[in-house]
Design a protein around this motif. Structure first.
Motif, short mmCIF file in Angstrom:
data_model
loop_
_atom_site.label_atom_id
_atom_site.label_comp_id
_atom_site.label_asym_id
_atom_site.label_seq_id
_atom_site.Cartn_x
_atom_site.Cartn_y
_atom_site.Cartn_z
N ASP A 433 0.83 -1.21 0.00
CA ASP A 433 0.00 0.00 0.00
C ASP A 433 0.86 1.26 0.00
N ALA A 434 1.95 1.22 0.77
CA ALA A 434 2.85 2.38 0.83
C ALA A 434 3.51 2.62 -0.53
N ILE A 435 3.99 1.55 -1.16
CA ILE A 435 4.67 1.70 -2.45
C ILE A 435 3.68 2.16 -3.52
N CYS A 436 2.45 1.69 -3.46
CA CYS A 436 1.43 2.15 -4.41
C CYS A 436 1.17 3.64 -4.25
N SER A 437 1.15 4.12 -3.02
CA SER A 437 0.93 5.55 -2.77
C SER A 437 2.08 6.38 -3.33
N ILE A 438 3.31 5.89 -3.13
CA ILE A 438 4.48 6.59 -3.68
C ILE A 438 4.41 6.60 -5.21
N ALA A 439 4.09 5.47 -5.79
CA ALA A 439 4.03 5.38 -7.26
C ALA A 439 2.98 6.32 -7.84
N ALA A 440 1.83 6.39 -7.18
CA ALA A 440 0.74 7.22 -7.68
C ALA A 440 1.04 8.72 -7.53
N GLY A 441 1.72 9.09 -6.44
CA GLY A 441 1.93 10.51 -6.17
C GLY A 441 3.26 11.07 -6.62
N CYS A 442 4.30 10.22 -6.66
CA CYS A 442 5.66 10.70 -6.95
C CYS A 442 6.08 10.21 -8.33
N LYS A 443 5.53 10.77 -9.35
CA LYS A 443 5.75 10.27 -10.71
C LYS A 443 7.12 10.63 -11.27
N ASN A 444 7.85 11.49 -10.54
CA ASN A 444 9.20 11.84 -10.96
C ASN A 444 10.26 10.95 -10.33
N LEU A 445 9.84 9.88 -9.68
CA LEU A 445 10.77 8.99 -8.99
C LEU A 445 11.79 8.41 -9.97
N LYS A 446 13.09 8.53 -9.60
CA LYS A 446 14.17 8.01 -10.44
C LYS A 446 14.90 6.84 -9.78
N LYS A 447 14.91 6.80 -8.45
CA LYS A 447 15.61 5.73 -7.74
C LYS A 447 14.69 5.13 -6.69
N LEU A 448 14.59 3.82 -6.68
CA LEU A 448 13.84 3.10 -5.65
C LEU A 448 14.69 1.93 -5.17
N HIS A 449 15.14 2.02 -3.93
CA HIS A 449 15.97 0.98 -3.34
C HIS A 449 15.24 0.40 -2.13
N ILE A 450 14.93 -0.88 -2.19
CA ILE A 450 14.23 -1.56 -1.10
C ILE A 450 15.01 -2.81 -0.71
N ARG A 451 15.29 -2.98 0.57
CA ARG A 451 16.04 -4.15 1.03
C ARG A 451 15.37 -4.74 2.27
N ARG A 452 15.09 -6.01 2.19
CA ARG A 452 14.51 -6.77 3.31
C ARG A 452 13.24 -6.11 3.87
N CYS A 453 12.38 -5.65 3.00
CA CYS A 453 11.05 -5.19 3.39
C CYS A 453 10.09 -6.28 2.91
N TYR A 454 9.80 -7.22 3.78
CA TYR A 454 9.18 -8.48 3.37
C TYR A 454 7.69 -8.35 3.05
N GLU A 455 7.09 -7.20 3.35
CA GLU A 455 5.68 -6.98 3.02
C GLU A 455 5.50 -6.37 1.63
N VAL A 456 6.60 -6.01 0.99
CA VAL A 456 6.53 -5.44 -0.36
C VAL A 456 6.53 -6.58 -1.37
N GLY A 457 5.53 -6.58 -2.29
CA GLY A 457 5.42 -7.65 -3.27
C GLY A 457 5.11 -7.12 -4.65
N ASN A 458 4.49 -7.96 -5.46
CA ASN A 458 4.22 -7.61 -6.85
C ASN A 458 3.33 -6.38 -7.00
N LYS A 459 2.32 -6.28 -6.16
CA LYS A 459 1.35 -5.19 -6.31
C LYS A 459 2.04 -3.83 -6.29
N GLY A 460 2.89 -3.61 -5.33
CA GLY A 460 3.56 -2.31 -5.22
C GLY A 460 4.50 -2.04 -6.37
N ILE A 461 5.28 -3.03 -6.77
CA ILE A 461 6.26 -2.82 -7.83
C ILE A 461 5.58 -2.69 -9.19
N ILE A 462 4.47 -3.39 -9.39
CA ILE A 462 3.69 -3.22 -10.62
C ILE A 462 3.20 -1.77 -10.72
#
Length: 629
Positions: A433-462
């Motif tokens: 849900d957090a990654i979806c919010s970032i994707a929807a609002g921060c369309k200028n995002l150039k770098k996304l680094h995620i490590r060992r955040c086990y609740e992040v899955g396909n939905k957010g990255i899609i």
């Protein structure tokens, strides 16, 4: 490179082609004044371009040498001699960088080395010849560190020196620094990190180098208060930047002198367990122009940081590391007084909470960069205020923040439309849900680094793939819920140049093949520990990503010599390849990498997979994770 540089580069390329076509009959060169050619060299944006253009003729070579103002020396045999050799060719040097942490290895050579070159040009090819000649004439042998003699040569040869960097030059002493101070009075920047320099050398700087602006004394263990005080008195009017770390004999007395004499100081980096409130208070009160303050001082408390908030209204960057004796009161003072603050780093500050972060967010609305690392009492509500107040935020890093949840990033997505970089490490409460919010609002995002955040899955990255069309760097290390579907969406929507999916066990051939077909600009790829990745994906990468420079395929058990061969034969720009613990890759595969990749600089592999022939051809670029298996 600006428009003028492009124009001059075109002139050079056209002229070089013309000379080549005329087979040595040169009609243009005599008409070009030296000043024009020097200006062309000045505007070229890389050493490679300058070197190539200097080969037009001897005149251009000599003019290029005159235009060169910077030399760099790494840890290699006879650095003193290298300085002397370089000084013979480049007489207008103003910047000298010596870093003995960096090894200079010979490039991979295919075929025999040509003899008869100029022995006094210190390149990696003919320097050994110069060394042998020097030794045969009775020169000192076996020296691998810059000495006082080398410093004296710098002072003698480069009297117009403005910048000098001596990183971990362990053989340099105060005597050598004194010679530099006396001969190079125009020195403006000096980096002595890791040098055992005493008070006499630093004192000489204060007496002779009255234009000194930047000084780094990190890990100069021989320095005491006496030397730094003498420097502050002599260079106080010009000194703008000072770095101190692990100098056990430097106390509050020195900082009191800095506060009294260095009124123009703009940057202070201080790491010491021997500094207390008195020293920081003196700097805060005396250095009102301070813009950058980095502190790692376990004995400094709220009193000192409150003074920073009161007196340092020009502060733009504040970084606080391992503070265990100050509270939210400090951040409240910063938020109230430092309205120009643009960058804030809070690392392992255990007693800070949402209250302090709220004070900074509401008071410092120009905040552009925020890093919260291991501050276990900062949670969701503090970040919510950042999202509501800091509209200019472009980079956010949350590391080991277990209390920060999805709603915090939802507010960031709503309010921080200019966010370009997001780093998340071990944030267990942050999910799709957090990654979806970032994707929807921060369309200028150039770098996304995620490590060992086990609740992040396909939905957010899609969602990222569908919304962030400027994303060039994606790192999803050990995010086990991310699979091929996510990478397919990213490949369709993002112009990736950097991808790290190490340890994402659900990713296989389909996801990497999609990346190969959709991201032709990819230069870095880490697919280590992907157990389902096979040769098919490697072949597709070779066909689709010819710009690859760095590849990590370690612990990929199904990749073999065949797939590796397909990859490296097409990716001719490859500079680094790590492939340890890949049972399908043999000595033949390693040899293929070496023979196909002429630009290779680093190969990491098990020692037993390297044949004697491969060692002879490229021993300098091969490193071993495990020496004996």
């Amino acid at each position: 490179m600006n428009l003028h540089a492009h124009i001059h580069t075109d002139i050079i390329q056209t002229y070089t082609l013309f000379v080549a076509k005329m087979r040595g009959r040169d009609y243009i060169n005599p008409a070009l004044p030296d000043e024009l050619i020097l200006e062309i060299f000045r505007l070229l944006d890389s050493k490679t371009r300058r070197d190539a253009c200097s080969l037009v003729c001897k005149r251009w070579l000599n003019l290029e040498r005159l235009s060169r103002d910077t030399i760099r020396v790494g840890a290699s045999s006879h650095p003193d001699l290298q300085i002397k050799l370089l000084a013979r060719r480049f007489v207008n040097i103003r910047n000298v960088y010596v870093d003995e942490r960096l090894s200079i290895s010979l490039p991979v050579q295919f075929g025999r080395r040509r003899r008869g070159g100029d022995p006094f040009v210190p390149t990696s090819l003919n320097l050994p010849y110069a060394m042998e000649k020097s030794e045969s004439e009775g020169g000192e042998t076996g020296s691998y560190c810059l000495s006082d003699a080398g410093l004296a040569a710098i002072g003698d040869c480069f009297t117009s020196l403005e910048k000098l960097s001596l990183i971990w030059c362990s053989n340099v002493t105060s005597a050598g620094l004194q010679s530099i101070a006396k001969k190079c009075s125009s020195l403006r920047s000096l980096d002595l990190q890791g040098c055992y320099i005493g008070d006499q050398g630093i004192g000489a700087l204060g007496k002779c180098c009255t234009q000194l602006q930047d000084l780094n004394l990190r890990f100069c263990e021989g320095l005491t208060d006496a030397g730094l005080i003498e420097l502050a008195v002599g260079c106080g009017k010009t000194l703008k930047s000072l770095g101190l770390a692990a100098c056990a004999k430097i106390s509050d007395i020195s900082l009191d002198a800095v506060g009294s004499h260095c009124k123009s100081l703009e940057t202070l980096s201080l790491d010491s367990e021997f500094i207390h409130n008195t020293g920081v208070l003196a700097v805060a009160k005396g250095c009102r122009l301070l813009k950058v303050l980095k502190l790692q001082c376990i004995n400094v408390t709220d009193e000192a940081l409150q003074a920073v908030g009161i007196f340092c209204s020009s502060l733009e960057l504040l970084a606080l590391f391992n503070f265990r004796r100050f509270t939210d009161e400090s951040l409240c003072a910063i938020g109230k007084g430092c309205k120009k603050l643009k960058s804030l780093t809070l690392s392992d500050c255990y007693f800070l909470s949402d209250t302090g972060l709220e004070a900074v967010a509401t008071g410092c609305s120009e905040l552009v960069h925020l890093e919260v690392n291991g501050c276990h009492n900062i949670g969701t509500s503090g970040l919510e205020f950042v999202g509501r107040s800091c509209k200019c935020l472009s980079e956010l890093a949350l590391l080991y923040c277990q209390k920060i949840g999805n709603h915090a990033l939802s507010e960031i997505g709503k309010g921080c439309k200019h966010l370009q970089a997001l780093h998340l490490v071990d944030c267990s409460s942050i999910g799709d849900d957090a990654i979806c919010s970032i994707a929807a609002g921060c369309k200028n995002l150039k770098k996304l680094h995620i490590r060992r955040c086990y609740e992040v899955g396909n939905k957010g990255i899609i969602a990222v793939g569908e919304n962030c069309q400027f994303l060039t760097e994606l790192s999803l290390r050990f995010c086990d819920r991310v699979g091929d579907e996510a990478l397919i969406a990213v490949a369709q929507g993002c112009p990736l140049q950097h991808l790290n999916v190490s340890g994402c066990h659900q990713i296989g051939d389909a996801g990497i093949i999609a990346i190969a077909r959709g991201c032709p600009q990819l230069t870095y790829l880490d697919v280590s520990v992907l157990q389902h990745l096979r040769d098919t994906a490697m072949a597709e990468l070779g066909d689709g990503c010819p710009l690859l420079k760095d590849v990590v395929i370690s612990h990929c058990r199904q990749i073999t010599d065949v797939g590796l061969g397909h990859l490296v034969k097409k990716c001719t720009l490859l500079e680094s390849c790590q492939m340890v613990y890949c049972p399908g890759i043999t000595a033949a595969g390693v040899a293929t990498v070496i023979s196909c990749c002429t630009k290779i600089k680093k190969v990491m592999v098990e020692k037993w997979k390297v044949s004697q022939r491969t060692k002879r051809r490229a021993g300098s670029v091969i490193s071993y994770l495990c020496v004996d298996l």
